[in-house]
Design an enzyme around this catalytic site. Structure first.
Site, PDB file in Angstrom:
ATOM      1  N   TRP A  40     -36.487  22.113 -38.554  1.00  0.00           N
ATOM      2  CA  TRP A  40     -37.883  22.441 -38.283  1.00  0.00           C
ATOM      3  C   TRP A  40     -38.418  23.386 -39.352  1.00  0.00           C
ATOM      4  O   TRP A  40     -39.582  23.313 -39.737  1.00  0.00           O
ATOM      5  CB  TRP A  40     -38.000  23.088 -36.890  1.00  0.00           C
ATOM      6  N   HIS A  41     -37.555  24.295 -39.833  1.00  0.00           N
ATOM      7  CA  HIS A  41     -38.004  25.269 -40.832  1.00  0.00           C
ATOM      8  C   HIS A  41     -38.339  24.614 -42.158  1.00  0.00           C
ATOM      9  O   HIS A  41     -39.098  25.173 -42.948  1.00  0.00           O
ATOM     10  CB  HIS A  41     -36.943  26.344 -41.043  1.00  0.00           C
ATOM     11  N   GLY A  42     -37.765  23.452 -42.434  1.00  0.00           N
ATOM     12  CA  GLY A  42     -38.105  22.796 -43.683  1.00  0.00           C
ATOM     13  C   GLY A  42     -37.219  21.603 -43.908  1.00  0.00           C
ATOM     14  O   GLY A  42     -36.100  21.537 -43.402  1.00  0.00           O
TER      15      GLY A  42
ATOM     16  N   SER B 208     -33.487  23.382 -35.103  1.00  0.00           N
ATOM     17  CA  SER B 208     -34.219  24.579 -35.523  1.00  0.00           C
ATOM     18  C   SER B 208     -34.224  24.684 -37.047  1.00  0.00           C
ATOM     19  O   SER B 208     -35.252  24.983 -37.658  1.00  0.00           O
ATOM     20  CB  SER B 208     -33.571  25.812 -34.895  1.00  0.00           C
ATOM     21  N   GLY B 209     -33.065  24.417 -37.653  1.00  0.00           N
ATOM     22  CA  GLY B 209     -32.972  24.489 -39.110  1.00  0.00           C
ATOM     23  C   GLY B 209     -33.903  23.500 -39.782  1.00  0.00           C
ATOM     24  O   GLY B 209     -34.679  23.840 -40.664  1.00  0.00           O
TER      25      GLY B 209
END
Lengths: 471, 388
Positions: free
Chosen positions: A325-327, A322-323
């Site tokens: 994916w954010h950048g 998830s982390g």
């Protein structure tokens, strides 16, 4: 110069009004409405860049073919592998190349190897982070035999549907495709709530997050060393509120727009700072993403079925994904890891402190603790580099009692109190919102227009950029 | 089936018509009340005045704009009055008013006999030695209007060639001085790096007012000369101003509110634009502030790129006229003539990305390079370097 496609602009408003009129004049044919929606969505992508459009078209074709293939060979590991390859390949090429190549080269350089790995110069196509996820839910559903492959145009619209293209929410094929091919003709859904949501978005984006950004957050995060410990802490509180208002405001806006077009998007926020623990927080923050990560990363990894340690490891991995994916940066990975570790800690604490805790004050304390942990993690999310984040933390460590006895101290107290009484505030706001929806429809636009004008009058000028749109 | 679906169709259309009514009324109301800011937005984004064809000048239509205008005026006068009262109350609490000790002295009398701040000029306070900042003295001797004779300038420029890599120390800062950062989104990227380094290395504070979408072409949207004037007035410790803007300006612009638009690059346009640059440089001179004007680099789009070269010429010549300092971002990014590249070969021979995909803004690496270039032009005599 602002190149982010903004749904909260005069141009979009005018285009949408025209689109709305044409769209509903075609309400006798769902097929024509879909063609119009698809054309509108592609036009929006093309207005960002033509390359983005070509990539979306190519991606749609691949997903369509893979869908046909999956339907013919359902349940095979091989088809899952192809889906994984497609998604990871796209993410690598368009989003993570530089980050990984840079990391690998630096690691090899440490070992004394000077290697230059190839990097393709490509630009991140708009909406890629979201339509790849949309395609995963579609392909997995077919692979599990839960649905048949969609018709090409339906699939294309599912992937390109403009309200959720730029920054979500993350749709599911099982929820969205039936709306693209409804059994009856479409209706405008909950019109007054839809317009109210758009007005709410203006308040959150134009007024609150723009103000917080320029007054409390941006100047401090840009040059942390120039500010006192109290000001640093205030900017962290400010950013925690800002990112919520900004992102939930954006979700309100696209939810409203979709309702006006006869579509219901999945819920994305449910008062996250009212959460009493991290697990609850993730049930309330970016819900469509966290359920996606749960269903397509955490559970396939084994979930919690293989013992405590493995369960916690899976959770950590899911949060890291998830982390990332954010950048593509170390800070986003740290942010994900902090949430993974925090969730494990919370789980461990439930063995000692059985939930729910009933003693007086437990509720408020739990919410404040959760908010502060989340705010702590946001520091890494917001800072451009690890050094900056450590600077911020180092600065905040200098908090003193003397410093708290100041105007900034009062503002800090205000923030803490606000989080403490947040559920009560929320109940009040929700009542107000519901009451506004009960106004007679002939009169409704007048208070709505006056209210929005008042908000714009009270705001600083300029359209805020959407934090998530650049991801 | 047929009848029910006709009924259904009617119901749907009625529902949609109600919403369309609501959207139209709300939009009309919003446009009526916010017409002034919408027309500024239109001017700034589409570079023409977007007046509505028939209703634009009608009394009833103007009323909406006037209402908002009056409300805005009321708000400003309320805030002004409140601030005045607070100041008065504070002044009553203090028996004597002390003059700020670090006001620059010597030059004000020379440059502007009618200077706005005569008080500090008469007080021989212990200013940092004038020798520490030689460049600050020179502008004072050149009156703004008479200075058209270009003969003396080339000598000066030749004496201080701005070669990237071996930069001359063009300006100098002493303890307690502040730096003022002016510009658009380009500057917004560079400013934090500048401000951070100045503070960490030299304990020099900065005032960063850079703001996206701004420039000198549309003062109705954002007025830099005015902002510079106010800021220099309110921050007497500012000794250096770094200006970095341009990409929002290469368009037709109105001479003033309601006037017809001047064509970009026409002689009238150029004269007006130079006047605006001069206003900023005049303010700097009046407050004895050194200026580093950073010229925008080449852009990916050829039209924008040539426009930047043209604007850079204006910045450079005006900066020279005022004997201030100009540096082009092109040199920093390794661009020769009109070439553009997303990357730069660094000293280790690796290609690093300096521009982001829009072909306008900088990557963090690019921002830092420009910040370093500006820093390399500043001398810090007597200041100890700390940390980093």
């Amino acid at each position: 110069m602002d190149y982010v496609v903004s749904f909260l602009s005069i141009e979009f408003g005018l285009c949408f009004t025209l689109f709305f009129a044409v769209y509903w004049s075609l309400c006798w044919s769902v097929r024509l409405q879909n063609v119009l929606l698809l054309a509108g969505s592609y036009a929006l992508v093309a207005s960002f860049s033509l390359d983005s459009l070509y990539i979306l078209l190519g991606y749609t074709l691949l997903v369509y073919l893979l869908g046909l293939f999956s339907a013919r060979h359902p349940g095979r590991r091989f088809t899952y592998l192809m889906v994984l390859l497609l998604v990871l390949g796209c993410f690598y090429v368009f989003k993570y190349q530089e980050f990984f190549v840079g990391g690998v080269q630096a690691a090899l350089a440490d070992l004394g190897l000077d290697v230059s790995l190839p990097v393709l110069e490509v630009l991140l196509p708009i909406g890629l982070s979201f339509y790849t996820f949309h395609s995963v839910s579609y392909l997995v559903s077919i692979n599990r035999g839960e649905m048949a492959p969609a018709a090409p145009l339906d699939l294309a619209l599912y992937l390109a549907f403009f309200p959720s293209l730029v920054a979500g929410p993350v749709n599911r094929a099982a929820h969205m495709l039936p709306q693209i091919r409804p059994a009856q003709i479409r209706q405008v859904l909950e019109p007054q709530r839809a317009l109210g949501l758009i007005a709410l978005a203006v308040v959150k984006l134009f007024f609150f997050s723009a103000w917080l950004g320029s007054e409390w957050v941006d100047p401090v995060f840009e040059t942390p060393s120039g500010f006192s410990a109290e000001q640093l802490l205030l900017s962290v509180y400010g950013y925690s509120l800002l990112i919520y208002l900004n992102f939930s405001g954006y979700t309100n806006l696209v939810t409203g727009v979709a309702l006006l077009l006869g579509f219901r998007l999945p819920a994305n926020f449910n008062a996250p700072y009212a959460a009493r623990n991290l697990k609850e927080f993730w049930g309330r923050w970016h819900i469509s993403l966290s359920t996606f990560i749960r269903d397509y990363v955490y559970i396939p990894l084994g979930g919690n079925r293989q013992g405590v340690w493995r369960g916690n490891l899976n959770m950590l991995l899911a949060m890291l994904v998830s982390g990332l994916w954010h950048g593509a940066s170390l800070n986003f990975i740290i942010w994900g890891a902090l949430h993974g570790v925090g969730l494990a800690l919370y789980k461990a604490s439930t063995y000692v402190l059985p939930q729910p805790m009933r003693w007086p004050g437990a509720d408020v304390l739990a919410r404040l603790l959760t908010f502060h942990y989340v705010a702590f993690a946001w520091i890494f999310f917001r800072c451009a580099s690890l050094d900056d984040a450590l600077d911020m933390l180092g600065g905040i460590a200098g908090l003193s009692l003397g410093g708290l006895l100041s105007t900034t101290g009062l503002l800090l107290l205000g923030c803490v109190l606000y989080i403490a009484v947040y559920p009560q505030v929320l109940a009040l706001l929700r009542q107000g919102f519901a009451a506004s929806s009960r106004l007679p429809w002939q009169l409704y636009p007048i208070p709505l227009g006056l209210f929005v004008s008042l908000v714009i009058f009270a705001s600083q000028s300029g359209v805020p950029g959407f934090i998530y749109a650049s991801f | 089936m047929q009848a029910s679906s006709t009924g259904q169709l009617f119901k749907t259309q009625m529902g949609a018509a109600k919403v369309l009514y609501a959207i139209l009324v709300t939009t009309l109301l919003l446009f009526w009340l916010n017409q002034n800011s919408i027309s500024l937005y239109c001017q700034q984004k589409y570079h023409q005045s977007c007046e509505l064809p028939w209703v634009g000048q009608s009394q009833a239509w103007r009323l909406g704009g006037n209402l908002t205008q009056a409300l805005g005026d009321a708000r400003s006068s309320f805030i002004d009055s409140l601030e005045r009262q607070t100041l008065l109350a504070q002044a009553e609490g203090m028996p004597t008013v002390e003059l700020p000790p670090s006001m620059p002295v010597v030059l004000v009398d020379l440059a502007q006999p009618h200077a706005k701040a005569p008080a500090p000029a008469k007080v021989p306070v212990m200013a940092p030695t004038p020798a520490a900042r030689p460049t600050a003295v020179q502008p004072a001797t050149v009156p703004p209007v008479v200075a058209q004779a270009p003969a003396a300038q080339p000598v000066k420029v030749a004496a201080q060639p701005l070669v990237p890599g071996q930069p001359p120390k063009a300006v100098s800062l002493a303890a307690g001085d502040e730096v003022f950062l002016v510009g658009d989104s380009l500057m917004q990227g560079v400013a934090p790096h500048l401000a951070n380094t100045l503070l960490k290395r030299y304990q020099i504070k900065s005032v960063n007012l850079s703001r996206q979408s701004t420039g000198l072409a549309y003062p109705g949207f954002f007025n830099w000369p005015q902002t510079v004037s106010d800021t220099l007035q309110n921050h007497p410790n500012i000794r250096l101003m770094v200006v970095f803007l341009g990409p929002n300006d290469p368009w037709d612009m109105p001479e003033s509110k309601g006037k017809p638009f001047l064509r970009f690059k026409s002689p009238e346009w150029e004269a007006l634009y130079r006047k605006r640059i001069d206003r900023i440089l005049d303010e700097a001179r009046a407050h004895n502030v050194q200026v580093i004007w950073v010229g925008p680099p080449n852009m990916q789009k050829p039209r924008l790129s040539t426009a930047m070269a043209y604007l850079s010429g204006l910045y450079e010549s005006q900066a020279q006229l005022y004997q201030q300092h100009y540096v082009s971002a092109n040199g920093v990014l390794g661009y020769q003539a009109d070439e553009f590249s997303y990357t730069l070969q660094n000293s280790q021979g690796k290609r690093v990305k300096t521009r982001v995909d829009d072909g306008i803004h900088f990557t963090t690496t690019g921002q830092k390079l420009i910040a370093e270039q500006v820093l390399s032009m500043i001398a810090f005599p007597g200041l100890t370097v700390t940390g980093h």
